[in-house]
Design a protein around this motif. Structure first.
Motif, short mmCIF file in Angstrom:
data_model
loop_
_atom_site.label_atom_id
_atom_site.label_comp_id
_atom_site.label_asym_id
_atom_site.label_seq_id
_atom_site.Cartn_x
_atom_site.Cartn_y
_atom_site.Cartn_z
N ILE A 104 0.96 -1.26 -0.11
CA ILE A 104 0.13 0.00 0.02
C ILE A 104 0.72 1.01 0.07
CG2 ILE A 104 -1.57 1.37 1.32
CD1 ILE A 104 -2.77 -1.73 2.33
N LYS A 105 2.00 1.29 0.73
CA LYS A 105 2.90 2.28 0.74
C LYS A 105 3.88 2.48 -0.48
CE LYS A 105 2.78 2.70 5.70
NZ LYS A 105 3.27 3.19 6.97
N ASP A 106 4.03 1.31 -1.19
CA ASP A 106 4.63 1.24 -2.41
C ASP A 106 6.30 1.43 -2.16
OD1 ASP A 106 4.87 0.89 -5.21
OD2 ASP A 106 4.84 3.05 -5.57
N TYR A 107 6.85 1.07 -1.00
CA TYR A 107 8.17 1.14 -0.62
C TYR A 107 8.53 0.05 0.33
CZ TYR A 107 8.00 3.84 3.63
OH TYR A 107 7.72 4.29 4.77
N LEU A 108 9.68 -0.65 0.22
CA LEU A 108 9.85 -1.64 1.11
C LEU A 108 11.23 -1.38 1.51
CD1 LEU A 108 9.09 -4.58 2.38
CD2 LEU A 108 10.26 -5.41 0.44
N THR A 109 11.73 -1.69 2.85
CA THR A 109 12.78 -1.78 3.30
C THR A 109 13.42 -3.16 3.74
OG1 THR A 109 12.71 0.43 4.37
CG2 THR A 109 14.54 -0.59 5.10
N LEU A 110 14.77 -3.56 3.39
CA LEU A 110 15.27 -5.00 3.77
C LEU A 110 16.25 -4.54 4.72
CD1 LEU A 110 15.51 -6.58 0.23
CD2 LEU A 110 13.72 -6.96 1.94
N VAL A 111 16.50 -5.24 5.80
CA VAL A 111 17.53 -5.16 6.84
C VAL A 111 18.18 -6.78 7.11
CG1 VAL A 111 16.70 -2.99 7.84
CG2 VAL A 111 15.79 -5.29 8.66
N GLU A 112 19.16 -6.82 7.85
CA GLU A 112 19.77 -8.09 8.23
C GLU A 112 19.28 -8.24 9.76
OE1 GLU A 112 23.86 -8.89 8.29
OE2 GLU A 112 24.07 -7.13 6.77
N GLY A 113 18.25 -9.23 10.03
CA GLY A 113 18.00 -9.55 11.46
C GLY A 113 16.74 -9.05 11.87
N GLU A 114 16.22 -9.61 12.76
CA GLU A 114 14.98 -9.46 13.37
C GLU A 114 14.87 -7.95 14.26
OE1 GLU A 114 14.54 -12.62 15.93
OE2 GLU A 114 14.45 -14.24 14.22
N SER A 115 15.68 -7.61 14.96
CA SER A 115 15.60 -6.53 15.98
C SER A 115 15.62 -5.34 14.89
CB SER A 115 16.84 -6.45 16.77
OG SER A 115 18.38 -6.45 16.25
N ASP A 116 16.37 -5.21 14.00
CA ASP A 116 16.24 -4.05 13.12
C ASP A 116 14.77 -3.93 12.37
OD1 ASP A 116 18.52 -3.13 13.85
OD2 ASP A 116 19.62 -3.65 11.78
N ALA A 117 14.42 -5.21 12.03
CA ALA A 117 13.18 -5.23 11.46
C ALA A 117 12.04 -4.80 12.38
CB ALA A 117 12.83 -6.52 10.96
N GLU A 118 12.13 -5.42 13.66
CA GLU A 118 11.18 -4.92 14.68
C GLU A 118 11.34 -3.40 15.03
OE1 GLU A 118 11.72 -9.37 16.94
OE2 GLU A 118 12.92 -7.58 17.55
N ILE A 119 12.06 -2.79 14.97
CA ILE A 119 12.33 -1.38 15.32
C ILE A 119 11.68 -0.60 14.17
CG2 ILE A 119 13.93 0.46 15.53
CD1 ILE A 119 15.89 -1.37 17.08
N LEU A 120 11.85 -0.84 13.02
CA LEU A 120 11.42 -0.33 11.86
C LEU A 120 9.98 -0.39 11.59
CD1 LEU A 120 14.00 -0.52 9.01
CD2 LEU A 120 13.60 1.32 10.36
N SER A 121 9.49 -1.53 11.89
CA SER A 121 7.98 -1.98 12.05
C SER A 121 7.38 -1.03 13.01
CB SER A 121 7.98 -3.40 12.14
OG SER A 121 6.40 -3.69 12.54
N TYR A 122 7.94 -0.88 14.13
CA TYR A 122 7.36 -0.14 15.45
C TYR A 122 7.27 1.26 14.80
CZ TYR A 122 6.82 1.88 20.13
OH TYR A 122 6.40 2.61 20.97
N MET A 123 8.11 1.67 13.98
CA MET A 123 8.20 3.03 13.49
C MET A 123 7.28 3.22 12.18
SD MET A 123 12.22 3.92 14.08
CE MET A 123 12.19 4.96 12.62
N ASP A 124 6.52 2.15 11.71
CA ASP A 124 5.55 1.91 10.73
C ASP A 124 6.19 2.18 9.49
OD1 ASP A 124 2.86 1.50 10.00
OD2 ASP A 124 2.41 3.80 9.55
#
Length: 191
Positions: A104-124
């Protein structure tokens, strides 16, 4: 990489400044403090306390794009070298269940690992976590279809270069922007 092996062969690496050993810290509360996120936010993503062959572990629920359980990642401590994965299950990127929200937002971020993904997800911020620098698989390219912009956070180490080289071979490489956070190692260091 997340590989399940004989639990008797697991040794917890010692952190640079003992005590305590980083692998002794494994409660959801302590992990919450480590990543600086509320426990409730981590639980929403499927993080929970459990065990791996009787050893205390934090479980990360890897789900597919339809929000069905695929496998668990097991964090046996805060040290980056104490991860395991169900060997008898297929692997997938972490937080794949949020892919439709990202489209829906038309962009995606890829990171190594779970904790970075969790932080970015928390930031929407739309994100998929890849379970280590060597874990990108060509079959993951299908998850990048349709995104106008793909941002890949590259850690400033050999693993980061490995991750970048793998993604440069992607069918979607022309839409990927590689971002280094140097002198910081990763998102968690900035958080």
């Amino acid at each position: 990489m997340f590989i399940r092996s004989d639990p008797q062969s697991i040794e917890c690496p010692v952190a640079s400044a003992p005590p305590p050993r980083r692998c002794d810290v494994i409660t959801l509360q302590q992990y919450s403090e480590y990543v600086k996120l509320p426990i409730e936010a981590l639980e929403k993503l499927g993080k929970k306390e459990g065990d791996w062959y009787g050893k205390p572990a934090l479980l990360s629920d890897y789900r597919d794009e339809h929000d069905h359980h695929v496998s668990y990642g097991y964090r046996l401590g805060l040290d980056p070298k104490v991860f395991r994965r169900d060997e008898d299950k297929s692997t997938s990127p972490y937080l794949l269940q949020k892919l439709s929200e990202a489209k829906i937002k038309d962009y995606l971020t890829l990171v190594e690992g779970e904790s970075d993904a969790e932080i970015l997800s928390y930031m929407d911020i739309p994100v998929l976590g890849i379970a280590g620098a060597n874990a990108w698989k060509p079959e993951y390219d299908k998850y990048l279809v349709g995104f106008k912009t793909i941002c890949v956070i590259i850690e400033p180490d050999k693993g980061g270069m490995t991750f970048k080289e793998a993604l440069q071979k992607s069918a979607h490489a022309n839409r990927i922007t590689f971002v280094s956070l140097e002198p910081h190692k990763d998102i968690r260091d900035l958080w």
